[in-house]
Design a protein around this motif. Structure first.
Motif, PDB file in Angstrom:
ATOM      1  N   GLU A 117       0.861  -1.183   0.000  1.00 11.38           N
ATOM      2  CA  GLU A 117       0.000   0.000   0.000  1.00 11.38           C
ATOM      3  C   GLU A 117       0.893   1.228   0.000  1.00 11.38           C
ATOM      4  O   GLU A 117       1.732   1.392   0.891  1.00 11.38           O
ATOM      5  N   LYS A 128       2.445  -4.392   3.357  1.00 16.02           N
ATOM      6  CA  LYS A 128       1.414  -4.503   4.388  1.00 16.02           C
ATOM      7  C   LYS A 128       1.826  -5.532   5.438  1.00 16.02           C
ATOM      8  O   LYS A 128       2.721  -6.358   5.219  1.00 16.02           O
ATOM      9  N   GLU A 137      -3.371  -6.488   7.680  1.00 15.17           N
ATOM     10  CA  GLU A 137      -3.911  -5.494   6.743  1.00 15.17           C
ATOM     11  C   GLU A 137      -4.376  -6.110   5.425  1.00 15.17           C
ATOM     12  O   GLU A 137      -5.002  -5.428   4.615  1.00 15.17           O
ATOM     13  N   LEU A 138      -4.082  -7.387   5.199  1.00 15.73           N
ATOM     14  CA  LEU A 138      -4.519  -8.053   3.969  1.00 15.73           C
ATOM     15  C   LEU A 138      -6.017  -8.341   3.999  1.00 15.73           C
ATOM     16  O   LEU A 138      -6.592  -8.572   5.065  1.00 15.73           O
ATOM     17  N   THR A 139      -6.625  -8.361   2.823  1.00 15.67           N
ATOM     18  CA  THR A 139      -8.016  -8.804   2.741  1.00 15.67           C
ATOM     19  C   THR A 139      -8.077 -10.312   2.947  1.00 15.67           C
ATOM     20  O   THR A 139      -7.058 -11.020   2.829  1.00 15.67           O
ATOM     21  N   VAL A 140      -9.250 -10.827   3.238  1.00 13.96           N
ATOM     22  CA  VAL A 140      -9.425 -12.266   3.417  1.00 13.96           C
ATOM     23  C   VAL A 140      -9.011 -13.016   2.158  1.00 13.96           C
ATOM     24  O   VAL A 140      -8.330 -14.055   2.220  1.00 13.96           O
ATOM     25  N   GLU A 141      -9.351 -12.481   1.004  1.00 12.67           N
ATOM     26  CA  GLU A 141      -9.012 -13.143  -0.262  1.00 12.67           C
ATOM     27  C   GLU A 141      -7.507 -13.169  -0.490  1.00 12.67           C
ATOM     28  O   GLU A 141      -6.952 -14.182  -0.930  1.00 12.67           O
ATOM     29  N   ASP A 142      -6.836 -12.064  -0.177  1.00 11.69           N
ATOM     30  CA  ASP A 142      -5.389 -12.030  -0.354  1.00 11.69           C
ATOM     31  C   ASP A 142      -4.688 -12.970   0.628  1.00 11.69           C
ATOM     32  O   ASP A 142      -3.666 -13.591   0.295  1.00 11.69           O
ATOM     33  N   ARG A 143      -5.226 -13.102   1.824  1.00  8.11           N
ATOM     34  CA  ARG A 143      -4.655 -14.061   2.781  1.00  8.11           C
ATOM     35  C   ARG A 143      -4.764 -15.478   2.224  1.00  8.11           C
ATOM     36  O   ARG A 143      -3.814 -16.272   2.328  1.00  8.11           O
TER      37      ARG A 143
END
Length: 478
Positions: free
Chosen positions: A240, A245, A249-255
């Protein structure tokens, strides 16, 4: 009130009743994360109940400390995260009534006011920590006031259990699980499945993956550039404004994307399937703490606390436990930075002094090169080194400060022992080893199956190793 641990309800009620009757009360606790959270739970509950008290901490509860308490004029002393193993000494003094909330192996002595899971058939190494025992008493203290049930203190009890390495296959079980449920019901805890590595709240992603050593992944673990290349190759938004990050701070999808790629890399590079499965585990989030801080995650919170008392600042750790998010938290962060520098030095010291292998154990001696308060952590870290066999218990020695060596004749040495859950499954009990081997050389010891400690006379280290080696051999060969 429903008791958090029904087996201990009557004992906790007796302890709470005695604490309410105290005229001059001392609360005393151990200095590690479990001890600090025990004190945090206890002092908060006592304050809510309007019970005035003083607080003291000890690296090790020995006869000299108990004698000081007896001479100080307290009519009641509340021991948390220790006291059970010293009851034979404590009960020699009739100057005060002892109240004990502990989870270590009790000595062959009794007191009317004693909460310990081992007394009711529960496992003190995996089912209830010292903070959990203190929590049982705290809930009993709040029973008389319907406005105060103290369930919010479950969050601290969970930090204590996690800090005391009580997770079993990645999660808290037994009585600890019951406390987790109360914390969730109280809105102070959230439980989920996530990447099971340290630093998800605070470490930037490349550092998080490079430092995650529980499941070593070739090309990523210990290789910051490799971690950078791995992350840059993913279809995930890991930066970011040009900055990496944190995991939080990651979205659930990125995790999901990162975890899936980690699993694939681990399998492809030959990591053991059981270890691959442990990449994802149970997480305990303190929902009332600020996201992105150490206090948000139970594991990181416990590490922050360990960094305070191990550098003679238990007062700072206790203040953080009781809600100080100003000066005390700033001091804790500085102590944590110092702690990390010391641990980094510690690994290098172990490499320099070398690890000696006996038949069933391995050991090293750092002398005065490291503080005795961190040598146990360094011993655990050493088990990940190339020259250390992770399938063999490790024993670490460090010279004790003269003022802390009163429990044995002359100069003394601190002993820290570390094993693994797999060794415990095979029959390892380092608590029994520490007691047996230390007594054989004129010292004293105890602890848990997977981690234990002792104090022995200086010059008796090799005799201790020999006794411990024989004891471990007997345990693992049966």
């Amino acid at each position: 009130m429903n008791a958090p641990v029904p087996e201990l309800e009557a004992r906790a009620a007796r302890c709470a009743a005695r604490l309410r009757e105290a005229d001059d009360l001392l609360l005393t606790s151990h200095i590690d994360a479990d001890g600090l959270t025990s004190a945090g739970v206890a002092t908060t509950a006592l304050e809510r109940a309007g019970i005035a008290h003083d607080v003291a901490f000890e690296k090790q509860l020995d006869r000299s400390a108990i004698e000081r308490y007896a001479e100080a004029g307290y009519d009641t002393v509340f021991f948390t995260d220790y006291g059970s193993g010293q009851l034979d000494v404590i009960t020699e003094y009739d100057a005060f009534d002892p109240v004990v909330a502990d989870h270590h192996q009790p000595a062959d002595a009794e007191t009317e006011y004693h909460v310990n899971p081992l007394l009711e058939g529960l496992d003190g190494g995996s089912e209830l920590s010292g903070a959990g025992a203190a929590y049982c008493v705290a809930r009993a203290l709040g029973a008389e006031d319907e406005r105060v049930d103290n369930r919010d203190l479950a969050a601290l009890a969970v930090v204590g259990a996690v800090g005391d390495m009580q997770t079993v296959e990645g999660e808290l079980v037994g009585a600890n699980a019951g406390i987790v449920e109360e914390g969730v019901d109280a809105g102070v805890l959230a439980v989920g499945k996530d990447l099971a590595v340290f630093g998800t709240q605070t470490r930037a992603l490349p550092k998080l993956l490079a430092y995650a050593s529980d499941v070593p992944i070739p090309g990523i673990t210990g290789d910051r550039n490799g971690a950078l290349r791995f992350l840059d190759g993913l279809d995930a938004d890991c930066r970011e404004d040009g900055e990496w990050k944190t995991w939080a701070e990651l979205t659930v999808e990125d995790r999901r994307t990162v975890v899936s790629a980690l699993v694939q890399r681990a399998i492809r590079t030959g990591v053991d399937p059981e270890e691959v499965e442990s990449l994802v585990g149970t997480t305990y989030t303190l929902t009332e703490e600020e996201p992105g801080t150490e206090l948000r995650d139970a594991s990181e919170f416990s590490t922050l606390l360990n960094a305070t008392a191990r550098y003679e600042r238990a007062d700072v750790g206790l203040a953080v436990c009781t809600g100080d998010r100003g000066e005390a938290l700033r001091e804790a962060h500085e102590l944590l930075r110092e702690h990390r520098r010391t641990l980094a030095t510690g690994v290098n010291v172990v490499r320099e002094v070398g690890v000696t292998r006996a038949e069933h154990v391995q050991w090293f001696h750092v002398g005065d090169r490291l503080p005795e308060t961190v040598v146990g952590i360094v011993a655990g870290m050493a088990m990940g080194e190339d020259d250390v066999d992770a399938g063999v218990p490790v024993i670490a020695f460090a010279n004790k400060e003269a003022a802390d060596a009163e429990d044995v004749e002359g100069e003394a040495v601190k002993v820290s022992m570390r094993g693994t859950p797999r060794l415990v499954e095979r029959g390892l009990d380092l608590s029994a080893v520490a007691r047996e081997a230390s007594r054989a050389v004129g010292g004293d010891g105890g602890g848990h199956e997977v981690a234990a400690g002792a104090t022995v006379p200086k010059g008796r280290e090799e005799a201790f190793v020999a006794a411990a080696d024989a004891a471990v051999g007997d345990q693992l060969e049966t």
